[in-house]
Design a protein around this motif. Structure first.
Motif, PDB file in Angstrom:
ATOM      1  N   THR A 145      15.066 -17.049  34.572  1.00  0.00           N
ATOM      2  CA  THR A 145      15.372 -16.708  33.182  1.00  0.00           C
ATOM      3  C   THR A 145      15.598 -17.961  32.339  1.00  0.00           C
ATOM      4  O   THR A 145      15.091 -18.067  31.213  1.00  0.00           O
ATOM      5  CB  THR A 145      16.619 -15.811  33.123  1.00  0.00           C
ATOM      6  N   SER A 166      16.655  -8.239  27.964  1.00  0.00           N
ATOM      7  CA  SER A 166      17.507  -8.094  29.144  1.00  0.00           C
ATOM      8  C   SER A 166      17.046  -6.964  30.046  1.00  0.00           C
ATOM      9  O   SER A 166      17.247  -7.027  31.267  1.00  0.00           O
ATOM     10  CB  SER A 166      18.963  -7.867  28.720  1.00  0.00           C
ATOM     11  N   LEU A 217      17.452 -13.072  24.083  1.00  0.00           N
ATOM     12  CA  LEU A 217      17.775 -12.654  25.452  1.00  0.00           C
ATOM     13  C   LEU A 217      18.299 -11.223  25.543  1.00  0.00           C
ATOM     14  O   LEU A 217      17.877 -10.479  26.437  1.00  0.00           O
ATOM     15  CB  LEU A 217      18.759 -13.637  26.077  1.00  0.00           C
ATOM     16  N   PRO A 218      19.234 -10.769  24.670  1.00  0.00           N
ATOM     17  CA  PRO A 218      19.661  -9.359  24.762  1.00  0.00           C
ATOM     18  C   PRO A 218      18.520  -8.368  24.589  1.00  0.00           C
ATOM     19  O   PRO A 218      18.562  -7.268  25.143  1.00  0.00           O
ATOM     20  CB  PRO A 218      20.689  -9.233  23.627  1.00  0.00           C
TER      21      PRO A 218
END
Length: 347
Positions: free
Chosen positions: A161, A260, A256-257
């Motif tokens: 990631t 996710s 990123l959220p």
């Protein structure tokens, strides 16, 4: 006046990504049943880690290769006594000066009381060659194998990631350097990398975690990089840049959220793959040490037992592994379907 379809669409958009995903996940009966099985295994692992169950898995509680309880005790093998031919009476005192003391010593030895713990003739899932309970070994092996798989997946997910985010967001020379590193790892067969790391670092749980984590991040990197490239040019990221948000803020607070769900689903697949890899490494003698037990070590021991007809250790290890891996895979598939943005109607 708004139409009912428009109202339902607005409510679906306002209820939140995770709430909508959980609502869809609950409608999947196979996914819910798989989640129950996985949670039951996790509770069993916690009890094993706390020593409540399988705490004394190394204790020899049964006879050697005790059969499972449903099979009943093994038939006793009759031993033929070999009669010793009688010879002429010989006075040992003529040739052995200690012969007069033998009777005294035998009398003293008879007075000593030795306590022998009775060993079970059968065990719930049978016993191994040392008389250890196979059920307790399978429970303890579940703890080790699942722990290794989850922790290695966390390491690989973190590496993949982070590198994928930097490569997809920045591009340029940073992206080229990370792409070169990715291609180096992808050009070498994964099994050879695993064997090379295992030969250098030796055996141990921490070694297996590091080996799998350092060699298994490439798939996560590729997927996260593609998601960051796609999201970097979207309106909400440009709006964050316009109000002065830093690059790190745009990467980890905005993009990123929104990706996710991809990371979580990929991590679930990594857990299954790393559990299988740990079993293979332990089976080949490159995994957990000899004083520990995992599904791989149980399969390695069962190889020689199976030749003699003792199949229950093999059945216990494969049964536990098959149930957990199948349930976890089905749960990951259901989570992927629930988290898919296309199914949410947002993209």
């Amino acid at each position: 006046m708004s139409s009912p379809a428009a109202v339902d669409s607005a409510q679906q958009r306002s209820e939140g990504v995770w709430h909508a995903a959980w609502r869809r996940f609950k409608s999947d009966r196979v996914g819910v049943a798989s989640l129950v099985v996985v949670v039951a295994f996790l509770l069993l692992i916690l009890l094993s880690w706390a020593g409540v169950v399988a705490g004394d898995w190394q204790r020899e509680v049964g006879v050697a290769n005790a059969p499972p309880t449903f099979m009943g005790p093994a038939e006793a093998t009759e031993k033929m006594a070999i009669a010793t031919p009688k010879g002429p009476n010989v006075d040992l005192s003529d040739v052995d000066p200690l012969a007069p003391r033998y009777a005294e010593w035998a009398e003293r030895a008879a007075k000593l009381k030795t306590e022998e713990t009775p060993k079970a003739e059968t065990l719930p899932l049978g016993g191994d060659r040392l008389g250890r309970d196979v059920l307790e070994k399978a429970v303890k092996g579940t703890q080790i194998s699942v722990f290794v798989g989850v922790l290695a997946a966390v390491v690989a997910t973190s590496i993949g990631t982070l590198l994928g985010a930097f490569s997809g967001f920045f591009g340029g020379k940073i992206g080229d350097a990370l792409e070169w590193l990715y291609n180096v790892f992808e050009s070498v067969p994964g099994i050879l990398l695993i064997f090379a790391f295992a030969a250098v670092l030796g055996r141990g749980i921490d070694t297996v975690v590091l080996i799998l984590g350092f060699t298994g991040w490439t798939g996560m990197y590729r997927q996260v990089r593609a998601e960051f490239i796609k999201h970097s040019s979207r309106e909400y990221v440009r709006a964050a840049e316009a109000i002065g948000a830093s690059r790190m803020s745009r990467m980890f607070r905005h993009i990123l959220p929104n990706v996710s769900h991809v990371v979580l689903v990929r991590m679930g697949l990594l857990v299954v793959g790393f559990i299988k890899a740990e079993v293979i490494l332990s089976y080949l003698g490159l995994g957990v040490p000899v004083d520990q037990v995992s599904w791989g070590t149980m399969l390695a021991e069962a190889q020689s037992d199976l030749i003699l007809g003792y199949w229950w250790q093999l059945a216990a290890a494969t049964g536990f592994m098959a149930v957990f891996v199948t349930a976890f895979s089905l749960m990951a598939d259901a989570a992927r379907d629930a988290l898919d943005p296309k199914l949410r109607g947002l993209e």
